[in-house]
Design an enzyme around this catalytic site. Structure first.
Site, mmCIF file in Angstrom:
data_model
loop_
_atom_site.group_PDB
_atom_site.id
_atom_site.type_symbol
_atom_site.label_atom_id
_atom_site.label_comp_id
_atom_site.label_asym_id
_atom_site.label_seq_id
_atom_site.Cartn_x
_atom_site.Cartn_y
_atom_site.Cartn_z
ATOM 1 C CG ASP A 50 39.312 30.171 82.920
ATOM 2 O OD1 ASP A 50 39.176 29.427 83.900
ATOM 3 O OD2 ASP A 50 39.339 31.416 83.009
ATOM 4 N NE ARG A 278 40.454 32.816 79.811
ATOM 5 C CZ ARG A 278 39.158 32.733 79.511
ATOM 6 N NH1 ARG A 278 38.273 32.706 80.464
ATOM 7 N NH2 ARG A 278 38.773 32.647 78.248
ATOM 8 C CE1 TYR A 286 33.928 31.177 87.619
ATOM 9 C CE2 TYR A 286 36.202 31.926 87.755
ATOM 10 C CZ TYR A 286 35.257 31.062 87.246
ATOM 11 O OH TYR A 286 35.625 30.075 86.380
ATOM 12 N N PRO A 362 33.198 26.057 90.114
ATOM 13 C CG PRO A 362 32.589 27.566 88.431
ATOM 14 C CD PRO A 362 32.131 26.988 89.745
HETATM 15 P P1 FAD Z 1 30.558 19.058 79.188
HETATM 16 O O1 FAD Z 1 31.672 19.993 78.870
HETATM 17 O O2 FAD Z 1 29.338 19.600 79.795
HETATM 18 O O3 FAD Z 1 30.187 18.303 77.838
HETATM 19 C C1 FAD Z 1 29.023 17.503 77.711
HETATM 20 C C2 FAD Z 1 28.595 17.465 76.252
HETATM 21 O O4 FAD Z 1 27.570 16.476 76.087
HETATM 22 C C3 FAD Z 1 28.014 18.786 75.791
HETATM 23 O O5 FAD Z 1 28.671 19.202 74.600
HETATM 24 C C4 FAD Z 1 26.532 18.479 75.571
HETATM 25 O O6 FAD Z 1 25.991 19.268 74.553
HETATM 26 C C5 FAD Z 1 26.579 16.983 75.212
HETATM 27 N N1 FAD Z 1 25.311 16.253 75.465
HETATM 28 C C6 FAD Z 1 24.545 16.276 76.573
HETATM 29 N N2 FAD Z 1 23.472 15.472 76.437
HETATM 30 C C7 FAD Z 1 23.554 14.916 75.208
HETATM 31 C C8 FAD Z 1 22.742 13.992 74.479
HETATM 32 N N3 FAD Z 1 21.618 13.453 74.984
HETATM 33 N N4 FAD Z 1 23.111 13.636 73.224
HETATM 34 C C9 FAD Z 1 24.235 14.148 72.679
HETATM 35 N N5 FAD Z 1 25.041 15.021 73.334
HETATM 36 C C10 FAD Z 1 24.720 15.403 74.580
HETATM 37 N N6 FAD Z 1 36.465 23.627 85.025
HETATM 38 C C11 FAD Z 1 37.788 23.775 85.200
HETATM 39 O O7 FAD Z 1 38.532 22.768 85.265
HETATM 40 N N7 FAD Z 1 38.371 24.986 85.303
HETATM 41 C C12 FAD Z 1 37.640 26.114 85.222
HETATM 42 O O8 FAD Z 1 38.185 27.204 85.298
HETATM 43 C C13 FAD Z 1 36.236 26.017 85.044
HETATM 44 N N8 FAD Z 1 35.476 27.110 84.921
HETATM 45 C C14 FAD Z 1 34.149 26.961 84.619
HETATM 46 C C15 FAD Z 1 33.403 28.083 84.424
HETATM 47 C C16 FAD Z 1 32.074 27.985 84.095
HETATM 48 C C17 FAD Z 1 31.315 29.228 83.914
HETATM 49 C C18 FAD Z 1 31.462 26.716 83.939
HETATM 50 C C19 FAD Z 1 30.002 26.602 83.560
HETATM 51 C C20 FAD Z 1 32.199 25.584 84.151
HETATM 52 C C21 FAD Z 1 33.539 25.701 84.489
HETATM 53 N N9 FAD Z 1 34.334 24.579 84.689
HETATM 54 C C22 FAD Z 1 35.659 24.717 84.943
HETATM 55 C C23 FAD Z 1 33.756 23.265 84.620
HETATM 56 C C24 FAD Z 1 33.954 22.633 83.267
HETATM 57 O O9 FAD Z 1 33.386 23.416 82.240
HETATM 58 C C25 FAD Z 1 33.310 21.283 83.245
HETATM 59 O O10 FAD Z 1 33.727 20.572 84.379
HETATM 60 C C26 FAD Z 1 33.717 20.500 82.007
HETATM 61 O O11 FAD Z 1 33.302 21.132 80.832
HETATM 62 C C27 FAD Z 1 33.091 19.117 82.055
HETATM 63 O O12 FAD Z 1 33.416 18.419 80.887
HETATM 64 P P2 FAD Z 1 32.502 17.256 80.387
HETATM 65 O O13 FAD Z 1 33.118 16.818 79.103
HETATM 66 O O14 FAD Z 1 32.348 16.241 81.451
HETATM 67 O O15 FAD Z 1 31.054 17.876 80.151
#
Ligand code: FAD
Length: 660
Positions: A50, A278, A286, A362
């Site tokens: 977020d 928020r 957290y 996070p």
């Molecule tokens: P993801 O968002 O994980 O997306 C990966 C996607 O790939 C998913 O939709 C998954 O379903 C898909 N996928 C995986 N394997 C396959 C496959 N084999 N075939 C097809 N699809 C697949 N970051 C911040 O910057 N600020 C914050 O405040 C923050 N708070 C957070 C709080 C929590 C509780 C969590 C869990 C994370 C937080 N983060 C925060 C971190 C942030 O959510 C992640 O860093 C970010 O979502 C990463 O983006 P991404 O696109 O790399 O991966």
């Protein structure tokens, strides 16, 4: 019955989280043939990341939708530290400003990841018909190394499963967001904004699960912390799970704690919590819920952690203030992993971005920001290479620019996390200030430290260039507000420098009332038009971006003459070209002059950029808004040489120049 089909695409993106969507944005902008698949049924709606850093908002401005974030999000400008007081109570120890007035028009803002995904998806749709294919799982990957040097080959073969009604296997890859069951229980129209309703209903699936074999020129693995792509490539990860296990709750708090709507860290003997206000009255907390053996690498049993347990921990830590809630929109429990992949590319044909490369706590709100910036960096390069306009070797800069930042991120997190979980109160404020100071520029995204490369021409010893002291190649253009010459309206440079896919030559024309300067400007424009000694025009020299732009290079002029003392038509025509349908390009001439009605437009752009107000300078801004090159106003030849190292030239016959 064999339902297997074959197809090919130029770019395949696996994962439609923040990093995959940012990469997909560029596919849409450049109009390249691309696909983006995700194993989930729907997008994210609630919870998850977020925190948006101001730099990310600057990028959103260049993509055209930061206003939607500002409208819906909650801005944080200070952080409060609470520590145990003398009578068993807790007291506010410090209020730390977490914004810098002059650095950016934007501030750290909180809005849930689902809304960010909404805005990027809408932007993608605005520019193309690329859409996320959901309930599609990547199952196997083959890569033919021998084809890696031929940019027109399809060395990647991915088999995907398009889930049908008959498939009962749950999608893989969702382990980290293991709060999703909690979210699903409360997910309904009433807690979503109307423009998300359409995505709420799972898509219609085929009756039977189908297998499709996709051949691709490039693959971007944006598939999160447990990256499937990374595992297929056998890329090792360094690091481990930490011993910190956190509960995360998004609730409407019922509390008399005075800083409940301000970012706060509360430490007392019962533990340390982080309070993050928020949107829509929500506050995220957290909450540490369990400490494993130090150095534990096994994942812990999360089923033991309940919402009630998190509530009780919150009440203990905030006491003697009251705390409770009736509405919880999302909650989860997770163990922080601090890991980095050993590499983020295979032969510059397969790339990893976002959490697939780096995971960390996070709490500093960096994960989503870094992930989106990874996707932004790799996306335009691959799209422009596929379009045939970018030299394929420039793709090397993805790893050389982003991987060191992933290392810094982990370093940052390792320093930050212990302070956060350490319960010795006295050290807190000073330690936080120290760490904040050391990493501030990096964490906020003001500095990205991109090294010298074909895209970035640095001065020797990384010195400043005298003619544009604060325009540092490899860094962002510091945002300033300018006046449009034609209509007098004001605009931040983050918006003026739209992320439309082109390199931009900034002609910092200086004061054109000065006859000598006018002369210099005319010499420059002859150079840009290819009418000088070398006969080369950087504007018509490179291959077009098919279906989008005749030239991958655009020109924008910013002058310092008082707005009322020069005319739009005083500028040479090449700087304000005429289009038979759209007329003169009124959006190309801008003025750095103070403006009565807008105090942010104060005529200090040249000063902030370290440029002489009479003599000006010449700057190349890359499609992703980072500075590539700076020179003096007359340096067209050097500017062209720089672009020659990046872009594919047209041959004399207008065909692809094979002898690059
Ligand atoms: P993801 O968002 O994980 O997306 C990966 C996607 O790939 C998913 O939709 C998954 O379903 C898909 N996928 C995986 N394997 C396959 C496959 N084999 N075939 C097809 N699809 C697949 N970051 C911040 O910057 N600020 C914050 O405040 C923050 N708070 C957070 C709080 C929590 C509780 C969590 C869990 C994370 C937080 N983060 C925060 C971190 C942030 O959510 C992640 O860093 C970010 O979502 C990463 O983006 P991404 O696109 O790399 O991966």
């Amino acid at each position: 019955e064999d339902t297997s089909t074959q197809s090919q695409t130029d770019v395949l993106i696996i994962g439609a989280g923040p990093s995959g969507l940012m990469a997909a944005y560029w596919m849409a902008r450049y109009g390249v043939d691309a696909r983006i698949i995700d194993n989930r049924d729907t997008k994210v709606f609630l919870g998850h990341a977020d925190g948006l850093r101001a730099r990310t908002l600057e990028l959103f401005d260049s993509m055209g939708f930061q206003h939607r974030v500002i409208q819906e999000g909650s801005i944080s400008t200070e952080a409060n530290i609470w520590v145990p007081g003398p009578q068993g109570n807790i007291i506010r120890q410090a209020q730390i400003d977490i914004f810098r007035v002059d650095e950016s028009p934007f501030h750290n803002t909180r809005l849930n990841q689902g809304r960010i995904e909404r805005f990027i998806l809408d932007s993608i749709r605005e520019h193309s018909d690329l859409d996320v294919e959901r309930s599609v799982i990547a199952d196997s990957l083959e890569y033919d190394e021998e084809l890696s040097n031929d940019p027109n080959s399809y060395p990647i073969t991915v088999k995907v499963r398009v889930l049908g009604e008959d498939d009962s296997n749950p999608p893989c890859g969702q382990e980290i967001e293991n709060g999703s069951e909690a979210a699903d229980n409360v997910l309904n129209r009433s807690n979503l904004l109307p423009d998300d309703w359409a995505d709420l209903a799972p898509r219609k699936k085929p009756r039977k699960t189908q297998v499709e074999t996709i051949k691709a020129k490039y693959l971007i693995g944006c598939d999160g912390a447990h990256s499937w792509t990374r595992k297929q490539l056998d890329i090792p990860v360094e690091g481990s799970n930490t011993d910190h296990i956190w509960g995360v709750i998004d609730v409407i708090p019922l509390s008399d704690f005075p800083d409940i709507r301000r970012v706060s860290v509360v430490n007392n003997a019962a533990g340390t919590i982080l309070v993050i206000p928020r949107e829509r009255g929500l506050v995220r907390f957290y909450v540490p819920v369990q400490t494993c053996e130090a150095g534990a690498t096994e994942r812990f049993d999360r089923s033991k952690i309940t919402l009630e347990l998190i509530r009780a921990r919150m009440q203990a830590i905030l006491a003697p203030f009251t705390f409770d809630f009736k509405e919880c929109s999302w909650w989860t429990v997770y163990q922080v992993g601090q890991r980095i992949a050993a590499q983020s590319t295979k032969d510059n044909r397969i790339f990893l971005a976002g959490d697939a490369v780096h995971t960390h706590s996070p709490k500093m709100g960096l994960g989503m920001n870094m992930s989106m910036q990874d996707g932004f960096n790799v996306g335009w390069k691959i799209a422009l290479a596929v379009a045939g306009t970018l030299k394929p070797e420039v793709l090397e800069t993805y790893a050389s620019e982003r991987h060191p930042l992933a290392e810094m991120l982990l370093d940052f997190d390792r320093h930050w996390s212990p302070i956060f979980t350490d319960r010795k109160p006295g050290a807190k404020a000073s330690d936080m200030a120290l760490i904040a100071g050391r990493f501030e520029d990096f964490a906020d995204g003001w500095k990205v430290f991109y090294p010298a490369s074909s895209l970035v021409r640095k001065a020797e010893d990384n010195a400043e260039f005298a003619f544009a002291r604060h325009m540092i190649p490899g860094e962002r253009v510091r945002p300033v507000k300018l006046r449009n010459h034609a209509d007098g309206g004001t605009q931040w440079t983050t918006r003026v420098l739209e992320s439309d896919g082109r390199f931009r030559i900034l002609v910092l024309a200086g004061d054109i009332r000065n006859p000598m300067q006018r002369q210099r400007l005319e010499t420059l424009t002859r150079g840009l038009a290819g009418q000088s000694g070398s006969n080369i025009s950087p504007l018509s020299r490179y291959l077009e971006i098919p279906g989008r732009f005749k030239s991958p290079v655009d020109v924008l002029t910013i002058h310092t003459s008082p707005w009322k003392e020069v005319e739009f038509f005083d500028f040479p025509e090449i700087l304000r070209p005429f289009d038979p349908v759209k007329g003169w390009a009124y959006d190309k001439i801008w003025c750095d002059d103070a403006c009565m009605f807008d105090r942010y437009c104060d005529g200090t752009a040249y000063e902030k950029w370290g440029v002489d107000r009479v003599l000006g300078a010449l700057v190349i801004v890359r499609p992703d808004q980072y500075i590539g090159w700076v020179g003096e106003l007359g340096d067209v030849e050097e500017l062209t040489q720089h672009l020659d190292g990046i872009l594919v030239k047209k041959s004399a016959t207008g065909e692809f120049d094979q002898a690059l």
